[in-house]
Design a protein around this motif. Structure first.
Motif, PDB file in Angstrom:
ATOM      1  N   VAL A   7      20.588  33.650  23.705  1.00  0.00           N
ATOM      2  CA  VAL A   7      19.727  34.011  24.830  1.00  0.00           C
ATOM      3  C   VAL A   7      18.276  34.042  24.349  1.00  0.00           C
ATOM      4  N   TRP A   8      17.342  33.944  25.259  1.00  0.00           N
ATOM      5  CA  TRP A   8      15.910  33.956  24.948  1.00  0.00           C
ATOM      6  C   TRP A   8      15.582  35.125  24.037  1.00  0.00           C
ATOM      7  N   ASP A   9      15.066  34.831  22.836  1.00  0.00           N
ATOM      8  CA  ASP A   9      14.756  35.853  21.854  1.00  0.00           C
ATOM      9  C   ASP A   9      13.344  35.616  21.310  1.00  0.00           C
ATOM     10  N   PRO A  10      12.340  36.258  21.912  1.00  0.00           N
ATOM     11  CA  PRO A  10      10.968  36.027  21.450  1.00  0.00           C
ATOM     12  C   PRO A  10      10.719  36.519  20.026  1.00  0.00           C
ATOM     13  N   TRP A  11      11.450  37.546  19.591  1.00  0.00           N
ATOM     14  CA  TRP A  11      11.259  38.042  18.222  1.00  0.00           C
ATOM     15  C   TRP A  11      11.709  37.003  17.203  1.00  0.00           C
ATOM     16  N   LEU A  12      12.744  36.258  17.515  1.00  0.00           N
ATOM     17  CA  LEU A  12      13.195  35.193  16.626  1.00  0.00           C
ATOM     18  C   LEU A  12      12.143  34.100  16.526  1.00  0.00           C
ATOM     19  N   ILE A  13      11.543  33.745  17.644  1.00  0.00           N
ATOM     20  CA  ILE A  13      10.507  32.712  17.650  1.00  0.00           C
ATOM     21  C   ILE A  13       9.302  33.156  16.849  1.00  0.00           C
ATOM     22  N   VAL A  18       6.079  32.975  11.778  1.00  0.00           N
ATOM     23  CA  VAL A  18       5.557  33.673  10.600  1.00  0.00           C
ATOM     24  C   VAL A  18       6.136  33.080   9.320  1.00  0.00           C
ATOM     25  N   CYS A  19       7.415  32.778   9.322  1.00  0.00           N
ATOM     26  CA  CYS A  19       8.042  32.178   8.138  1.00  0.00           C
ATOM     27  C   CYS A  19       7.458  30.809   7.817  1.00  0.00           C
ATOM     28  N   LEU A  20       7.232  29.998   8.835  1.00  0.00           N
ATOM     29  CA  LEU A  20       6.643  28.682   8.600  1.00  0.00           C
ATOM     30  C   LEU A  20       5.219  28.798   8.060  1.00  0.00           C
ATOM     31  N   TYR A  25       1.459  28.360   3.375  1.00  0.00           N
ATOM     32  CA  TYR A  25       0.443  28.889   2.468  1.00  0.00           C
ATOM     33  C   TYR A  25       0.975  29.049   1.050  1.00  0.00           C
ATOM     34  N   ILE A  26       2.255  29.316   0.884  1.00  0.00           N
ATOM     35  CA  ILE A  26       2.838  29.351  -0.461  1.00  0.00           C
ATOM     36  C   ILE A  26       2.808  27.962  -1.084  1.00  0.00           C
ATOM     37  N   THR A  27       3.159  26.956  -0.299  1.00  0.00           N
ATOM     38  CA  THR A  27       3.121  25.581  -0.792  1.00  0.00           C
ATOM     39  C   THR A  27       1.692  25.151  -1.102  1.00  0.00           C
ATOM     40  N   LEU A  28       0.762  25.514  -0.229  1.00  0.00           N
ATOM     41  CA  LEU A  28      -0.646  25.187  -0.471  1.00  0.00           C
ATOM     42  C   LEU A  28      -1.139  25.875  -1.737  1.00  0.00           C
ATOM     43  N   SER A  72       0.939  19.628   3.646  1.00  0.00           N
ATOM     44  CA  SER A  72       1.319  19.248   5.006  1.00  0.00           C
ATOM     45  C   SER A  72       2.507  18.301   4.998  1.00  0.00           C
ATOM     46  N   ILE A  73       2.596  17.428   4.011  1.00  0.00           N
ATOM     47  CA  ILE A  73       3.760  16.554   3.885  1.00  0.00           C
ATOM     48  C   ILE A  73       5.001  17.366   3.542  1.00  0.00           C
ATOM     49  N   ALA A  74       4.843  18.345   2.664  1.00  0.00           N
ATOM     50  CA  ALA A  74       5.976  19.192   2.292  1.00  0.00           C
ATOM     51  C   ALA A  74       6.476  20.023   3.477  1.00  0.00           C
ATOM     52  N   GLY A  75       5.557  20.341   4.397  1.00  0.00           N
ATOM     53  CA  GLY A  75       5.949  21.125   5.571  1.00  0.00           C
ATOM     54  C   GLY A  75       6.736  20.307   6.533  1.00  0.00           C
TER      55      GLY A  75
END
Length: 75
Positions: A7-13, A18-20, A25-28, A72-75
Motif C-alpha cells: 500500500v502507499w507508503d510515503p515513509w518508504l519513499i 535518503v539512501c540513494l 555522496y559516499i561514492t563521490l 554518477s555512472i556508479a549511481g
C-alpha cells in the motif's frame, strides 16, 4: 519492497530517497579521495559543494569532474 507491491507508503519513499543520496555522496567521497586526495594537501567539503572547484584549467579540476562523472555512472 518495490513500489506497487505494498500500500502507499510515503515513509518508504523518503527512506529510499535518503539512501540513494547517501550512497551518491559516499561514492563521490570515495572517488574524490582517490583522484583529488592524492593531488591536494587537505581534502575538504569544498570539493563536494563548491562549483568553483569544477574547472578545466587545472588537473585537480579535471579530477573533480572525473569524480562527479564516475559517481554518477556508479549511481
Amino acid at each position: 519492497m518495490f513500489y506497487g507491491a505494498v500500500v502507499w507508503d510515503p515513509w518508504l519513499i523518503v527512506a529510499q530517497i535518503v539512501c540513494l543520496q547517501c550512497l551518491y555522496y559516499i561514492t563521490l567521497g570515495f572517488f574524490l579521495a582517490i583522484l583529488v586526495g592524492t593531488r591536494v594537501s587537505r581534502l575538504s567539503l569544498v570539493y563536494f559543494f563548491d562549483y568553483v572547484t569544477i574547472t578545466t584549467s587545472t588537473v585537480t579540476g579535471w579530477c573533480v569532474i572525473a569524480s562527479f562523472l564516475l559517481s554518477s555512472i556508479a549511481g
